[in-house]
Design an enzyme around this catalytic site. Structure first.
Site, PDB file in Angstrom:
ATOM      1  N   GLY A  68       0.739   2.861  -3.284  1.00  0.00           N
ATOM      2  CA  GLY A  68      -0.196   3.709  -3.418  1.00  0.00           C
ATOM      3  C   GLY A  68      -0.554   5.068  -2.978  1.00  0.00           C
ATOM      4  CE  LYS A 114      15.953   7.457  11.072  1.00  0.00           C
ATOM      5  NZ  LYS A 114      16.671   8.469  12.034  1.00  0.00           N
ATOM      6  CG  HIS A 174      -0.556   0.252   2.584  1.00  0.00           C
ATOM      7  ND1 HIS A 174      -0.025  -1.075   3.180  1.00  0.00           N
ATOM      8  CD2 HIS A 174      -0.065   1.038   3.388  1.00  0.00           C
ATOM      9  CE1 HIS A 174       0.453  -0.566   4.342  1.00  0.00           C
ATOM     10  NE2 HIS A 174       0.329   0.750   4.411  1.00  0.00           N
ATOM     11  CG  HIS A 176       5.789  -0.739   3.357  1.00  0.00           C
ATOM     12  ND1 HIS A 176       4.825  -1.574   2.486  1.00  0.00           N
ATOM     13  CD2 HIS A 176       5.371  -1.177   4.540  1.00  0.00           C
ATOM     14  CE1 HIS A 176       3.864  -2.059   3.045  1.00  0.00           C
ATOM     15  NE2 HIS A 176       4.092  -1.726   4.306  1.00  0.00           N
TER      16      HIS A 176
END
Lengths: 597, 568
Positions: A287, A439, A284, A346
């Site tokens: 997005g 990080k 996500h 991510h």
């Protein structure tokens, strides 16, 4: 013209309505009785195409921030180009039809979205609200139904009641919201069943068919369930509830395994029942508005691309921090840890988008090809380049904040990192020697996600003596703040107004809140819509996933085998000091902990 | 010693070496040591206003460390005296700009401890009358500050008046006596500010130089435009000035160079890695220098009519900014190094062709029942004047960095807005992936850097950005730095900076003779041709956006004026 329908984005308001009739309308008038064509439908479907292919005529008048809403005049001179022509390559037959047929067919086709695991948290908090938002904005096709599927016994009414309680979170203050919500809820149904029962999915199939009523059926399954039942659900859905004449797509959420082997096994298992282009692995973060904008910034602005290399960029930082811990829900997390939970997916995805070469086009496959190249060029990550931490309890102002191992769902002797920092390198001509620092941490002092690009020193800087001894303070920095409070700013050295010659760093600023009055859609809305439209750009391809795991698996293994003790940091602090040493070894200073932040 | 002093204006404090001897600055005493160190070491301040680093660095410049030990014979000690003589003290500029700027400098503790200000003009006036006159205009800038009244009293006490003819050596001799009296045997430094019509420049310089020069310290003369009206007259003026003054005594002021954002132009270019790589024909499509005023000559067109907008604005202000913008990186920030680079730009310029210039003149216009007079309605202007009140020009620099890049200038009076800005338009993105999102007009999708010099100082960079939402619409947004919101501090008037620089002997922002000469060489042929051919200016209504010809000129060079797109 298939791409027209697939690239349509209704949501960009009604501004291009007049033009929308321009594409489809003639055909309708020629070929079908006008009454069959709902004007609203045309408007909603085509509008976005217009605004996408012809944004600029609107754009100029939008400096005031009233984006889209006021722009009623759309110049027809702009060509009606499709945005992403590559979509045509992997869109389903239905989407390949000529526009004439698209209009007609939209009457005959339907999309059923089945949320598997409907009673879960994600479904309630994100998926149903996102679907409603899409509906509210006229982004969903005319005929659609939403099915909740899970083991709990529930009636349709009970599901609707459950859904309605969370819908309020985003757009409840808008016009007609109550009415829209009623309409939306009428299209929500519930089917109870086991996740591994083909019979139960067969029943679902039957109910779906009833709702489809003979129209071309497209089916989207959203698997909002624990990973251990992914494959069962996919098997059952694929074998017993696939669309017979339209497409069937499956959205899966992380975790996609916990290392190279388990991920490969999962992919293999999924592929027994699904083709690559049916699998939509959601991340996500891809997005998010500013992640989407990253490519726009790079590739549509002359001023950035020349700077986008080792020649000018000193380091890149990808920073994720949360200001809360696991808060009693650490069971799942403890099994994965922050590296798997945030970094490997991510942050690495953002890194790949950031660092990739210019793709041939904006097509999903072209972009993903470039991303895979980045991932495969990465220097293997060594354990010395990783720092891990775990938060411990902390008392502040009389409030006791629990440590990670105080969480009842977490093992008392857990070594799972809740914080990690890593230095990565890309071995290619563009990035050789540039540290990419990541990080990620929980229970830190603030909540934010950002990309920071630190530029090199000015060679032979005439103003060197104005900067004191620490030349690092005088370098430019581009910050893309993904959340919260989206912004882009470029730190530049500037003369402080006045009679002296003092320099300081000021920001060239773009704060979204101030510039764009429109609400920024939730990442899930974009991703759901993309999945419905068959736009794969923001989903992770199997080879990307493999490459991502290859990078992190050896280090993860080593950390676990050596039982590396994480460095403890207090709840609510700035994280372990180790991350500073890691940065310093690579001649980097974390930009988020500088004095001017 | 001027070399050492040349850095003073560049630090956050100057004259700190004076302060330790006085109780006058007692509240600063604790800071003296700190400030002294900083004097030549500029501070980098963080965004929150705290100095990031106050430690003086061991920089490579050899002269600097010596500075603390060497006494300043000019005014480093209490036994020196600075006198500033404003010649033409009763004039408009003196009242509106010079005295207020001097007061502001005094208020901010920039002036040396011992100084006097002398007004000199033909009008008979007492010291008291001068003080009264000055005090009326001082209020304009810093009257709401603390202690302003007390400071003003103190300042006025140091102001004196001497009446005399501009061409009378005797009168200047008297001035000299009075100055000597004030100096009381201290080492004397004298600054003359010539705020007088150009036809008496030379007389005054002759008298001042021969009769009122400082015997012990320096004597400097600030002159204001016009510096002639073409190459010949300018050269003649320079020759005459040079009879009495050496080059380094002449301070030709161009107050645009004292503007905050013009000062910042070099900082932006040379201290930011992100700009310098873009600063060439490879990335820059064109550069625009725009000056507009929203009023006409308003009954004071007599002087202007003899010069016209090209001489009044372009040949000096805009061309100076162009030179600063386009120059190569200088060896250092020293005045001579910078001016050397500027001259090189001016000398590399392609001779200006008549077809690359368009001129206009405003005509009367009625709007909302109000009628605005045309230029020739001004009683001080001849009825048949063809003097341009508007001009646009396309210039080119024939060097490796800028070959083929149009530098467009535009200056006009009686236009729809008041502003001065530099616009840098970048090229198209080659092979832009997002091309189809921009419609047919790719010009609208290019980046643009805007430095707004006035009003409301700002720097912004137009970038293409995705409009938030589910579609993929792009628009141009600004990366913004609005000075008003970022810097709460008042921005000093250009005259303050320039006066201070002249006092300190910092010549960076003053025009050297060879620069002036090169500037005239560029414009003189076109000016001559226009006057010989009696080119009729294109008439434009008062308050409009100027003559259409400016657009055609731009279009000829494939440029669009950035200020008229409707975006700003």
């Amino acid at each position: 013209m298939a791409t027209i329908s697939s690239s349509t984005r209704c949501c960009s308001s009604s501004l291009a309505y007049s033009n929308s009739s321009y594409i489809g309308f003639h055909h309708h008038q020629k070929n079908v009785p006008f009454s069959l064509v709902s004007p609203n439908r045309i408007g909603s479907k085509r509008v976005s195409l217009q605004s996408k292919s012809n944004p600029y005529s609107n754009v100029i008048i939008m400096q005031d921030g009233a984006v889209g809403t006021t722009a009623a005049t759309v110049e027809k001179k702009a060509p009606l180009k499709k945005l992403k022509d590559g979509l045509s390559s992997d869109t389903s037959p239905e989407e390949h039809k000529e526009p004439i047929e698209v209009g007609v067919n939209s009457d005959k086709s339907t999309v059923s979205i089945t949320v598997v695991g409907a009673s879960g948290d994600l479904a309630k908090k994100k998926i149903f609200p996102a679907l409603f938002a899409l509906y509210y904005e006229d982004c969903l096709p005319e005929h659609f139904t939403i099915f909740g599927y899970s083991r709990s016994k529930m009636t349709d009414a009970e599901l609707r009641n459950m859904v309605s309680r969370t819908l309020t979170c985003r757009i409840d203050k808008r016009e007609n919201c109550g009415e829209k919500m009623e309409q939306f809820l009428k299209r929500c149904f519930y089917q109870s069943g086991q996740y591994d029962s083909q019979e139960n999915f067969m029943e679902l199939d039957k109910t779906l068919k009833e709702h489809e009523a003979g129209r071309v059926s497209n089916r989207l399954f959203y698997l909002s369930i624990p990973p251990n039942i992914f494959v069962d659900a996919v098997r059952c859905a694929s074998l017993s509830a696939s669309a017979s004449n339209g497409w069937t797509r499956v959205i899966v959420e992380k975790p996609f395994g916990r290392d190279s082997e388990s991920s490969a096994a999962l992919t293999r298992a999924l592929k027994q029942y699904l083709e690559e282009d049916q699998i939509f692995r959601i991340d996500h973060y891809l997005g998010k508005e500013l992640v989407e904008n990253l490519s726009v910034l790079r590739f549509s602005n002359l001023i950035f691309e020349p700077l986008w290399s080792r020649q000018y960029i000193r380091n890149v930082q990808l920073i994720f921090s949360e200001d809360f811990g696991t808060e009693g829900r650490g069971g799942y997390f403890d099994h994965y840890g922050i590296i798997r939970d945030i970094m490997q997916n991510h942050l690495l995805q953002i890194l790949a988008l950031f660092a990739m070469e210019t793709p041939v086009s904006l097509d999903a496959e072209d972009i993903r090809n470039e991303k895979v190249k980045v991932l495969r060029s990465m220097k293997p990550l060594r354990i010395d380049d990783v720092v891990v931490g775990q938060y411990k309890s902390h008392t502040k102002g009389g409030v006791i904040y629990p440590g990670y191992t105080d969480d009842k769902t977490v093992l008392k002797d857990s070594l799972t990192p809740t914080f990690a920092a890593a230095a990565l390198f890309i071995h290619n001509a563009r990035w050789d020697g540039v540290p990419f620092l990541m990080k990620a941490g929980k229970a830190l002092h603030n909540r934010r996600t950002e990309i920071r690009v630190q530029f090199r020193h000015v060679p032979g800087n005439l103003y060197n003596r104005n900067f004191g001894t620490d030349l690092d303070q005088a370098t430019n920095e581009l910050v893309i703040r993904v959340q919260p409070d989206e912004a882009i700013y470029l730190k530049i050295n500037n003369k402080v107004p006045g009679l002296g010659m003092r320099l300081d760093r000021s920001n060239l600023n773009l704060l979204y809140k101030a510039r764009y009055s429109k609400e920024i859609p939730d990442a899930y809305e974009r991703l759901l819509l993309d999945a419905i439209e068959g736009e794969r750009r923001l989903f992770i391809r199997s080879d990307e996933l493999d490459a991502a795991w290859s990078l992190f698996t050896p280090v993860l293994k080593e950390l676990e085998e050596k039982r590396t003790i994480p460095e403890y940091y207090p709840y609510g602090s700035r994280g372990p000091v180790g991350s500073h040493y890691l940065a310093a070894r690579n001649n980097v200073k974390w930009g988020d902990l500088g004095v001017d932040e | 010693m001027a070399i050492q002093l040349s850095h003073c204006s560049s630090s956050s404090t100057t004259f700190s070496s004076l302060h330790h001897e006085t109780s006058y600055f007692s509240k600063w005493v604790t800071e003296i040591h700190f400030r002294r160190q900083l004097r030549n070491h500029f501070e980098l301040k963080s965004a929150n206003g705290y100095p990031l680093n106050a430690v003086p660095m061991q920089d490579g410049s050899v002269a600097k460390p010596l500075e603390e030990e060497v006494p300043f014979p000019e005014f480093g000690e209490t036994n020196s005296m600075l006198s500033i003589t404003v010649v033409g003290a009763s004039g408009d500029l003196a009242k509106k700009k010079i005295f207020p700027a001097l007061f502001a400098l005094y208020y901010e503790d920039w002036l040396p401890e011992n100084f006097v200000v002398y007004g000199y003009a033909r009008t008979k006036m007492t010291d008291e009358e001068l003080r009264n006159m000055i005090s009326k205009t001082l209020t304009c800038r810093i009257d709401s500050r603390e202690n302003c009244q007390a400071k003003m009293e103190e300042f006025l006490k140091r102001c004196f008046y001497h009446s005399g003819q501009y061409n009378s050596p005797e009168d200047f001799l008297e001035l000299n006596c009075k100055l000597k009296e004030r100096e009381g045997g201290k080492l004397s430094n004298r600054l003359f500010y010539l705020s007088i019509p150009p036809n008496i420049f030379v007389d005054v310089v002759r008298c001042a130089s021969t009769k009122a020069s400082s015997a012990t310290g320096w004597t400097r003369v600030i002159v204001e435009k016009p510096f002639g009206r073409d190459s010949d007259s300018s050269r003649e003026l320079t020759k005459c000035l040079m009879q009495y003054l050496t080059e380094d005594q002449i301070f030709r002021i161009d107050h645009y160079l004292g503007k905050e954002l013009v000062e910042n132009l070099s900082v932006l270019r040379f201290s930011n890695l992100v700009f310098e790589p873009l600063w060439s024909r490879n990335y820059i499509r064109n550069v625009q220098f725009i000056f507009s005023e929203d009023f006409g000559t308003e009954g004071r067109g007599g002087y202007f009519d003899n010069y016209g907008i090209i001489r009044d604005i372009m040949q000096n202000h805009l061309l100076q900014i162009l030179a600063l913008f386009a120059m190569e990186t200088p060896v250092s920030l020293d005045a001579e190094d910078i001016r050397n680079e500027k001259v090189k730009v001016l000398k590399s310029m392609k001779p200006l062709q008549l077809e690359d210039v368009i001129v206009g003149q405003y005509k009367g216009h009625s709007k909302g029942g109000k009628s605005y007079p045309g230029y020739i309605d001004d009683p001080t202007v001849p009825k048949d004047s063809v003097t341009p009140t508007f001009a646009a020009a396309a210039l080119f620099i024939n060097n490796a960095r800028w070959d083929g890049v149009p530098f467009l200038m535009k200056a006009g009076k009686a236009l729809h807005t008041k502003r001065a800005e530099i616009r840098v338009q970048f090229r198209h993105v080659p092979g832009n992936l997002y091309k189809r999102n921009f419609g047919t007009d790719l010009d609208k999708a290019t980046n643009e850097l805007v430095l707004r010099l006035q009003p409301d100082e700002a720097i912004y960079l137009k970038i293409n950005n995705k409009v938030p939402g589910l579609g993929m619409r792009l628009d141009r947004s600004d990366l913004n730095l609005l000075y008003r919101t970022r810097y709460t501090r008042e921005i000093p008037d250009a005259y303050e900076r320039l006066l201070l620089d002249a006092i300190e002997g910092e010549r960076r922002l003053f025009i050297r003779s060879d620069e002036l000469h090169a500037a005239w060489t560029l414009f003189t042929p076109v000016l001559k041709e226009m006057e010989e051919k009696k080119i009729m200016p294109e008439l434009y209504p008062y308050g409009s956006r100027g003559p259409v010809g400016a657009h055609y000129l731009a279009a000829k060079h494939d440029v669009r004026w950035g200020d008229l797109t409707g975006e700003d």
